[in-house]
Design a protein around this motif. Structure first.
Motif, short mmCIF file in Angstrom:
data_model
loop_
_atom_site.label_atom_id
_atom_site.label_comp_id
_atom_site.label_asym_id
_atom_site.label_seq_id
_atom_site.Cartn_x
_atom_site.Cartn_y
_atom_site.Cartn_z
N GLY A 123 5.99 24.89 45.34
CA GLY A 123 7.12 24.03 45.73
C GLY A 123 7.59 24.33 47.15
O GLY A 123 6.78 24.41 48.07
N GLY A 124 8.89 24.54 47.29
CA GLY A 124 9.47 24.75 48.62
C GLY A 124 9.52 26.22 49.05
O GLY A 124 10.24 26.55 50.00
N SER A 125 8.76 27.09 48.40
CA SER A 125 8.85 28.53 48.71
C SER A 125 8.53 28.86 50.16
O SER A 125 9.10 29.80 50.73
CB SER A 125 7.90 29.33 47.82
N LEU A 126 7.61 28.10 50.77
CA LEU A 126 7.24 28.43 52.16
C LEU A 126 8.43 28.25 53.10
O LEU A 126 8.56 28.96 54.09
CB LEU A 126 6.05 27.57 52.62
N ASP A 127 9.32 27.29 52.76
CA ASP A 127 10.53 27.11 53.58
C ASP A 127 11.39 28.38 53.56
O ASP A 127 11.97 28.77 54.56
CB ASP A 127 11.35 25.92 53.06
N ILE B 76 -6.32 33.89 47.01
CA ILE B 76 -5.22 33.06 46.50
C ILE B 76 -4.86 32.00 47.54
O ILE B 76 -4.64 32.31 48.71
CB ILE B 76 -3.96 33.87 46.14
N LEU B 77 -4.79 30.76 47.06
CA LEU B 77 -4.31 29.66 47.89
C LEU B 77 -2.96 29.24 47.33
O LEU B 77 -2.86 28.86 46.16
CB LEU B 77 -5.30 28.49 47.78
N PHE B 78 -1.91 29.36 48.15
CA PHE B 78 -0.58 28.92 47.72
C PHE B 78 -0.37 27.50 48.23
O PHE B 78 -0.57 27.22 49.42
CB PHE B 78 0.50 29.84 48.29
N VAL B 79 0.03 26.62 47.32
CA VAL B 79 0.14 25.20 47.66
C VAL B 79 1.58 24.71 47.46
O VAL B 79 2.07 24.65 46.33
CB VAL B 79 -0.81 24.35 46.78
N GLY B 80 2.23 24.35 48.56
CA GLY B 80 3.60 23.84 48.49
C GLY B 80 3.67 22.45 49.09
O GLY B 80 4.12 22.27 50.22
N LEU B 81 3.22 21.46 48.33
CA LEU B 81 3.17 20.08 48.84
C LEU B 81 4.21 19.20 48.17
O LEU B 81 4.15 17.97 48.29
CB LEU B 81 1.79 19.47 48.59
N GLY B 82 5.15 19.83 47.44
CA GLY B 82 6.14 19.05 46.70
C GLY B 82 5.71 18.89 45.25
O GLY B 82 4.52 18.65 44.98
N ALA B 83 6.68 19.05 44.36
CA ALA B 83 6.39 19.00 42.92
C ALA B 83 5.68 17.71 42.56
O ALA B 83 6.03 16.63 43.05
CB ALA B 83 7.69 19.13 42.13
N GLY B 84 4.72 17.78 41.70
CA GLY B 84 3.96 16.59 41.28
C GLY B 84 2.72 16.43 42.14
O GLY B 84 1.61 16.55 41.66
N ARG B 85 2.94 16.21 43.42
CA ARG B 85 1.79 16.01 44.31
C ARG B 85 0.95 17.29 44.38
O ARG B 85 -0.28 17.25 44.34
CB ARG B 85 2.29 15.64 45.71
N GLN B 86 1.61 18.43 44.50
CA GLN B 86 0.87 19.68 44.68
C GLN B 86 -0.01 20.02 43.46
O GLN B 86 -1.14 20.47 43.60
CB GLN B 86 1.82 20.85 44.99
N GLU B 87 0.50 19.75 42.26
CA GLU B 87 -0.28 20.04 41.05
C GLU B 87 -1.50 19.12 40.99
O GLU B 87 -2.59 19.55 40.66
CB GLU B 87 0.58 19.83 39.78
N LYS B 88 -1.27 17.84 41.32
CA LYS B 88 -2.37 16.87 41.25
C LYS B 88 -3.42 17.17 42.33
O LYS B 88 -4.61 17.12 42.08
CB LYS B 88 -1.83 15.44 41.40
N TRP B 89 -2.94 17.49 43.50
CA TRP B 89 -3.86 17.76 44.62
C TRP B 89 -4.70 19.00 44.32
O TRP B 89 -5.92 18.98 44.48
CB TRP B 89 -3.04 17.96 45.90
#
Ligand code: UDP
Length: 242
Positions: free
Chosen positions: A188-192, A158-171
């Motif tokens: 989203g901001g879960s890693l924070d 599993i790769l968790f991706v938290g790059l900000g809504a919108g950008r993370q889905e596209k990336w």
């Protein structure tokens, strides 16, 4: 009860937290590349003007409803969602399962140091998981291929991706097959929160459906983003009856 609930053209799967985690567990067993997204009201509003984002959500393998207002609206519309499944709750549940199955987990996103710190804390809480990599979410275009290589070399379940809504889905959608991960999930901001840098609203505040108010008070600079909530209600409820 419908399997899918539609919010102004954005589709969400009607699953409980336990069901969603079970689905993802099967994805890991099957080993095929999959995308799990966590749309919230803000993303549903954004998707109205962003057809790429809307398309990615609608085509994702699993889409969980990360907003209590989505549950409330679904009930009013007579197509009730079983429950809210927030990204962070699903991530934690997958860590719990992953601790038994020794999942290989990669954390991507947040300011430098955040993913590493989240990884250390998660490993303490769920000793069976393997944090095989962590990287911040502020890399530039020049570093992108080395970030992708870092992830694909580590071969995560599993790769968790938290790059900000919108950008993370596209990336995630754009690079899914290069990343070599079985499941890619946006958080989203879960890693924070997982790193301890930010506090999540206490459960009693969540139970009163006023997490939005807690966040507004904790981060007043977000007020503009929070306008998404009334826009979401307008879009999904008021516009429907007008
Ligand atoms: N973020 C990132 N790279 C960026 C922009 C944002 O890693 O270029 C991270 C940011 O540090 C934070 C998260 O994305 O951890 C915020 O995502 P979002 O706003 O979707 O989350 P929310 O605050 O709504 O949970």
């Amino acid at each position: 009860m419908g399997k899918i609930v539609d919010f102004s053209g954005v589709k969400v799967d009607n699953v409980t937290l336990t069901e969603a985690a079970e689905i993802v567990r099967h994805y890991v067993i099957e080993g095929k590349a999959r995308i799990v997204v966590t749309p919230n009201p803000e993303m549903i509003v954004a998707a109205q003007a962003d057809s790429e984002l809307k398309d990615i959500i609608n085509k994702a393998d699993l889409r969980v409803a990360d907003g209590i207002s989505m549950v409330v609206v679904s009930r009013i519309l007579g197509k009730p969602l079983k429950e809210r499944v927030s990204g962070i709750d699903l991530a934690l549940k997958l860590m719990e399962i992953g601790s038994d199955y020794k999942y290989r987990v990669f954390l991507l996103g947040g300011a430098p140091g955040v993913a590493e710190e989240a990884g250390r804390r998660l490993k303490k809480q769920f000793p069976g998981i393997e944090i095989i990599g962590a990287y911040h979410g502020y890399f530039n275009a020049g570093d992108e291929s080395s970030v992708i290589k870092k992830i694909s070399d580590s071969n995560p379940d599993i790769l968790f991706v938290g790059l900000g809504a919108g950008r993370q889905e596209k990336w995630l959608n754009h690079h899914l097959y290069e990343l070599g991960a079985t499941v890619g999930m946006t958080i989203g901001g879960s890693l924070d929160v997982l790193s301890g840098r930010k506090q999540r609203a206490p459960r009693w505040i969540q139970a009163l459906y006023i997490e939005w108010l807690y966040r507004l008070l904790a981060e007043p600079q977000r007020w503009e983003r929070q306008l998404a909530l009334p826009k979401f209600l307008y879009l999904t409820l008021i516009k429907k009856v007008l």
